[in-house]
Write a protein that holds these residues in place. Structure first.
Motif, PDB file in Angstrom:
ATOM      1  N   THR A   1       0.874  -1.167   0.000  1.00 28.61           N
ATOM      2  CA  THR A   1       0.000   0.000   0.000  1.00 28.61           C
ATOM      3  C   THR A   1       0.919   1.228   0.000  1.00 28.61           C
ATOM      4  OG1 THR A   1      -0.096   0.449   2.380  1.00 28.61           O
ATOM      5  CG2 THR A   1      -1.541  -1.308   1.564  1.00 28.61           C
TER       6      THR A   1
ATOM      7  N   TYR B   1     -10.872   1.868  -3.451  1.00 26.80           N
ATOM      8  CA  TYR B   1      -9.627   1.437  -4.079  1.00 26.80           C
ATOM      9  C   TYR B   1      -9.947   0.566  -5.266  1.00 26.80           C
ATOM     10  CZ  TYR B   1     -10.485  -2.874  -1.455  1.00 26.80           C
ATOM     11  OH  TYR B   1     -11.058  -4.000  -0.920  1.00 26.80           O
TER      12      TYR B   1
ATOM     13  N   SER C   1      -7.820  -2.048  -8.057  1.00 32.61           N
ATOM     14  CA  SER C   1      -6.617  -2.636  -8.646  1.00 32.61           C
ATOM     15  C   SER C   1      -6.627  -2.483 -10.148  1.00 32.61           C
ATOM     16  CB  SER C   1      -6.575  -4.141  -8.352  1.00 32.61           C
ATOM     17  OG  SER C   1      -5.889  -4.406  -7.180  1.00 32.61           O
TER      18      SER C   1
ATOM     19  N   ASN D   1       1.239   2.972  -4.948  1.00 31.27           N
ATOM     20  CA  ASN D   1       1.757   1.913  -4.075  1.00 31.27           C
ATOM     21  C   ASN D   1       3.033   1.305  -4.649  1.00 31.27           C
ATOM     22  OD1 ASN D   1       0.476   0.613  -6.216  1.00 31.27           O
ATOM     23  ND2 ASN D   1      -0.121  -1.146  -4.975  1.00 31.27           N
TER      24      ASN D   1
ATOM     25  N   MET E   1      -2.475  -0.228  -7.866  1.00 30.46           N
ATOM     26  CA  MET E   1      -3.772   0.076  -7.272  1.00 30.46           C
ATOM     27  C   MET E   1      -3.940   1.583  -7.171  1.00 30.46           C
ATOM     28  SD  MET E   1      -5.516  -1.215  -3.695  1.00 30.46           S
ATOM     29  CE  MET E   1      -6.134  -2.817  -4.189  1.00 30.46           C
TER      30      MET E   1
ATOM     31  N   TYR F   1      -6.124   4.565  -5.194  1.00 27.73           N
ATOM     32  CA  TYR F   1      -6.820   4.716  -3.919  1.00 27.73           C
ATOM     33  C   TYR F   1      -7.657   5.989  -3.915  1.00 27.73           C
ATOM     34  CZ  TYR F   1      -3.312   1.276  -2.496  1.00 27.73           C
ATOM     35  OH  TYR F   1      -2.526   0.155  -2.410  1.00 27.73           O
TER      36      TYR F   1
ATOM     37  N   ARG G   1      -9.808   8.394  -8.085  1.00 26.23           N
ATOM     38  CA  ARG G   1      -9.158   7.258  -8.760  1.00 26.23           C
ATOM     39  C   ARG G   1      -9.177   7.453 -10.269  1.00 26.23           C
ATOM     40  NH1 ARG G   1     -12.751   3.967  -5.488  1.00 26.23           N
ATOM     41  NH2 ARG G   1     -13.676   3.095  -7.385  1.00 26.23           N
TER      42      ARG G   1
ATOM     43  N   ALA H   1      -4.510  -3.857  -0.861  1.00 23.62           N
ATOM     44  CA  ALA H   1      -5.538  -3.278   0.005  1.00 23.62           C
ATOM     45  C   ALA H   1      -5.263  -3.628   1.469  1.00 23.62           C
ATOM     46  CB  ALA H   1      -6.916  -3.768  -0.415  1.00 23.62           C
TER      47      ALA H   1
END
Ligand SMILES: Cc1cc2nc3c(=O)[nH]c(=O)nc-3n(C[C@H](O)[C@H](O)[C@H](O)COP(=O)(O)OP(=O)(O)OC[C@H]3O[C@@H](n4cnc5c(N)ncnc54)[C@H](O)[C@@H]3O)c2cc1C
Ligand SMILES: Cc1cc2nc3c(=O)[nH]c(=O)nc-3n(C[C@H](O)[C@H](O)[C@H](O)COP(=O)(O)OP(=O)(O)OC[C@H]3O[C@@H](n4cnc5c(N)ncnc54)[C@H](O)[C@@H]3O)c2cc1C
Lengths: 544, 544
Positions: free
Chosen positions: B185, B257, B259, B288, B340, B342, B348, B387
């Motif tokens: 993360t 979040y 991916s 991340n 990912m 967030y 996002r 996550a």
């Protein structure tokens, strides 16, 4: 300002004969050049911020001759720093390194031990060794100020690189960082943002930390840890080494930014406001180390002397302050929050809307429209600083007292209403008792805040100086009894503050002393700094 | 697996008579309880990840009896750890602390010095001492795994708190962090995210670092630095102390979040891709520590043995790998980027759009639609880990070899095409030379990346084990000659890696040794760990 009578100069360090000392200095002159060894035998000059002395604290809280250097030396290279360190070991002379000596509020350029030889690194070792526009890093020598770094980046046209600057841009990147200073962009925790040190040890060897220890590496400024023990931390707030190079990461231009300012009417708004700030700060909706300032300091930040507002003694009455605030462009208030949102417009809008909705839960909260403010308003200084642009506006509140000087009380607490209220009440009560105007500013880090209380005093008024010092000493002790400790302190208070970190029979200080004795067996490097005394000095009454 | 003939057990540490050693252990039993001192005189069992041994490395690259413990002791408190340390000093017994001993790829539970007494902290010291939902912090003992911390947070219903977990959730928060492990993360740099240590020193004293040294404080987990030298770093990747408590900051739930996964067709895409990743990563558009993985490891991550794809010796041919990849849900590729985004949906979207535009500059870039993937696809493991949800899917590629074990090569480099290409070529060439399948994964930190190359080998095949070790040793030396150093390494390789950090005639190691001798005069704590040998051991051929 009258020059006082002085003892025969220079002040020779205790335990050394004057002639031996002068002979030792003569030896050093041969090594690093006549002109680079300056005996401190002229009257002390305080100068001002931009032309500050390197022989003593220009804002001294004691008599300025107390913590005074015997001589100042100017190395030009790491090798010369090594020479000086070896010389100090040979003659058992205490030396005290400064980068630029602008550590105002925390001791300025003064050494902790009277008669130390000050090693002024910044004068000749002031190169920016690298600015890496791909990795967003730089490598600097001790004499590089925030102004100099900023200017060099602009000159190269690297508009994608930002620096982070403390309130005053005239300090050095290295001096500020090794004292664990803070700035006001998201890169405000300078210590956390550095990467890689070159350090001359107290016995004269030189090491490079992190990836710097790997010959031919290209990651010294990108990856702080390297392999094995990560030793950088012990060279911050200590007396274990002289930092001759430091890497610093640079912030990427966020693609837009926008300052904002809210005011809140009442002292009691502090507690609920902190409860609002904490989750917003931890989740980076509030992105920078913002300042939450009290109105008294806001009034003082105009740069006018207190006498313009009030001629009585004792703390300036609240109604006088509020009247002064009401007549100023920002308008009356008790607390002012200065923040900044970063990123493109729609990203900023998202964060600003969240902040606005939360802040307005405080009755009487008011968002200040910058368009209503004149160009020299303090707000614009905060705006510059939060955008990484060096500034010196902050100096203005030092004019509050004639011959203005200041000293800081800087306890750490959680970002919580109860803690803020307790520290505020403690400071207020003691300032009132000592008849001092109270300037509390909460600098909100990620999970904690430094409350910075600056006491401004007339450095020619012995009684007011003593009151400032007594007030500080009381605040430190009372705060410690409540579980709050300073993040940093003035030279004169280091023993006291270090003693508050006493868990398990002073286990941490004993550990610090063990390291000190191992690294500096002759105890020559900055004895007493941060409360750490070398073996030769311990138990001999050096603490104060 | 056949149990080998063994020498008379337990393996007593060199320089101590067997009877004296057994008498010393008997003494310790009286102090901390009979059942808490376990002599290692039974056959070694490798177990598996969830039931791993604490007597040796279950994935050993040497003969498993080489780095083996003489006994394992189980303290229940800091005081008992102090007792054990004092006992070790009295009898000059080398001790080796582990938190959970799951340091697979880097030595597992094995001690560096054969016959050391392993101090298994995790078995009985496994309490979560605090979870603070306001400050987003926790305080843990050595036996708290990422799984346990995650579960405790869920149980309390603290949905606003996230943890950060490495690829495998079964390790301990403390063990992983003191070895400077990483997760995925934005809080992936575990060392940077800790706040506050309690440490038993090699001479038996106990200190608390940071604000922990201030009695009655409420900021130990919120402000890492405290006052004075910041000493935490020297307790990471070292042998200077035993960490008995550690504070860790927790990430705020980002409010959403998502991916994402992109694949890239060609090996040569690596360089341009890195140039794209770097600025996006530094500016936190890529938020991340993502992994950029090579297809060979992706195929292996299915958990099937290599023999299912190929029965020849030597590295598996590219066409076989690509055929295997093509038949899998993700489809053929050479590189896969797992990331990912967030925050709330519109935040996002902003970041994902920027990433998409940039990544698609690579011809053949393909965004993988998760809806097309089956539930047990590796993608979903990365999704969980990014996550902060602990997982063990990552173990699957260890099945690639029968009796699968692995060991890691982990050099640090800038996030740059040239560096990635050079390290890739170096690894590929040497893997080919030793007939080993090549599993490169770039873990992209903020300004640098760790290339993690896992060599999977059959731990019962002496020849393949030797090839793995030789390949690793060559990679380390060749990488160092090019300026790349490891961020962390296996016990067996610590001397070699430490020696690559040799700037200025090994100045850093000499400094490390000086600290070691000051803190551990009898040299009892984890001798040799990270290449640091205490005085008693130096110059006696312990390096390997
Ligand atoms: C109005 C005002 C506002 C301020 N605001 C801030 C602020 O926002 N944030 C903040 O952090 N500070 C602030 N300060 C304090 C101070 O001005 C800054 O921290 C400044 O950057 C420090 O000055 P310097 O770089 O010259 O440090 P120096 O005086 O050179 O160094 C500070 C100390 O660190 C040690 N040191 C320095 N260099 C080395 C070295 N190379 N090796 C080993 N030890 C070394 C020495 O003991 C020295 O005394 C403020 C001061 C004033 C007057
Ligand atoms: C498939 C696979 C994937 C992996 N992925 C990752 C990853 O993504 N990120 C990552 O970081 N690692 C990874 N690892 C490595 C390893 O599994 C983890 O780092 C794991 O968390 C470490 O195990 P542990 O907590 O049991 O540590 P331990 O084995 O307990 O500790 C590691 C070492 O630190 C020292 N130590 C431990 N506790 C203390 C203490 N209290 N005081 C002083 N010294 C101490 C000891 O020397 C010990 O050998 C992976 C391993 C495998 C097999």
């Amino acid at each position: 300002k009258p020059i006082k009578d002085r003892q025969r100069l220079p002040v020779v360090p205790q335990g050394i004969e004057r002639d031996d000392f002068l002979a030792a200095l003569a030896e050093l002159k041969v090594q690093i050049g006549n002109e680079n060894v300056e005996i401190n035998d002229k009257p002390l000059k305080d100068g001002w911020y931009m032309e500050h002395p390197n022989t003593h604290d220009m804002m001294t809280i004691l008599d300025e001759e107390e913590l005074v250097a015997s001589a100042v030396v100017y190395p030009s290279s790491t090798e010369e720093v090594q020479d000086i360190v070896k010389w100090a070991n040979k003659h058992r002379v205490p030396i005290f390194p400064i980068s630029m000596g602008r550590n105002l509020g925390y001791g300025g350029a003064a050494p902790r031990v009277r008669g130390s030889v000050t090693v002024d690194l910044g004068k000749r070792m002031n190169k920016i060794l690298d600015i890496n526009p791909e990795d967003y890093t730089c490598l600097v020598e001790p004499g590089v100020s925030f102004y100099a770094l900023y200017d060099a980046i602009q000159e190269k046209g690297y508009h994608h690189l930002w620096i982070d600057t403390p309130d005053l841009g005239g300090g050095s990147v290295i001096g500020n960082t090794v004292d664990r200073g803070v700035g006001y962009t998201p890169y405000g925790d300078h210590w956390a943002c550095h990467s890689g040190l070159e350090v001359v040890l107290p016995t004269g060897e030189v090491i490079r930390t992190g990836m710097g220890a790997l010959p031919g590496n290209n990651t010294w400024q990108s990856f702080p840890y390297g392999f094995g023990p990560y030793s950088d931390g012990i060279f911050s707030q200590s007396n274990y080494g002289i930092v001759t190079k430091m890497g610093m990461t640079l912030m990427p231009n966020p693609g837009g930014y926008e300052s904002f300012m809210y005011t809140f009417p009442n002292e009691e708004d502090l507690a609920p406001l902190m409860e609002i700030i904490r989750p917003l700060r931890i989740s980076m909706i509030l992105e920078n180390v913002a300042q939450l300032r009290h109105v008294t300091q806001s009034v003082a930040a105009r740069g006018l002397p207190r006498s313009q507002f009030y001629s009585g003694t004792g703390p300036i009455p609240p109604d006088v302050i509020h009247a002064a605030a009401a007549s100023a462009p920002v308008g009356d208030h008790t607390w002012a929050y200065y923040g900044m949102a970063y990123g493109p417009a729609h990203i900023r809008a998202h964060k600003l809307a969240l902040v606005d909705a939360e802040f307005r839960k405080i009755a009487g909260a008011r968002k200040v429209d910058p368009a209503t403010l004149p160009a020299d308003e303090y707000y614009f200084s905060r705006d510059r600083v939060a955008a990484g642009v060096p500034d010196i506006h902050e100096l203005r509140w030092v004019n509050w007292a004639p011959n203005g000087a200041h000293i800081a009380f800087s306890p750490v607490s959680p970002i919580r209403g109860t803690d803020a209220t307790r520290l505020f009440a403690l400071g207020k009560r003691l300032h009132d008792a000592y008849g001092i105007d109270f300037f509390p500013a909460f600098c909100v880090g990620l999970r904690e805040m430094h409350l910075i209380v600056e006491i401004v005093f007339d450095r020619d008024d012995a009684e007011r100086k003593q009151a400032a010092l007594d007030c500080l000493r009381d605040m430190i002790d009372e705060a410690a009894a409540m579980g709050y400790g300073e993040y940093r302190t003035h030279l004169v208070l280091m023993d006291q503050v270090a003693a508050t970190y006493s868990w398990n029979d002073n286990a941490l200080m004993k550990f610090n002393e063990k390291l000190k004795d191992a690294l500096d067996p002759n105890g020559i490097l900055a004895p007493g700094r941060c409360g750490i005394w070398p073996k030769r000095y311990r138990g001999r009454g050096w603490e104060m």
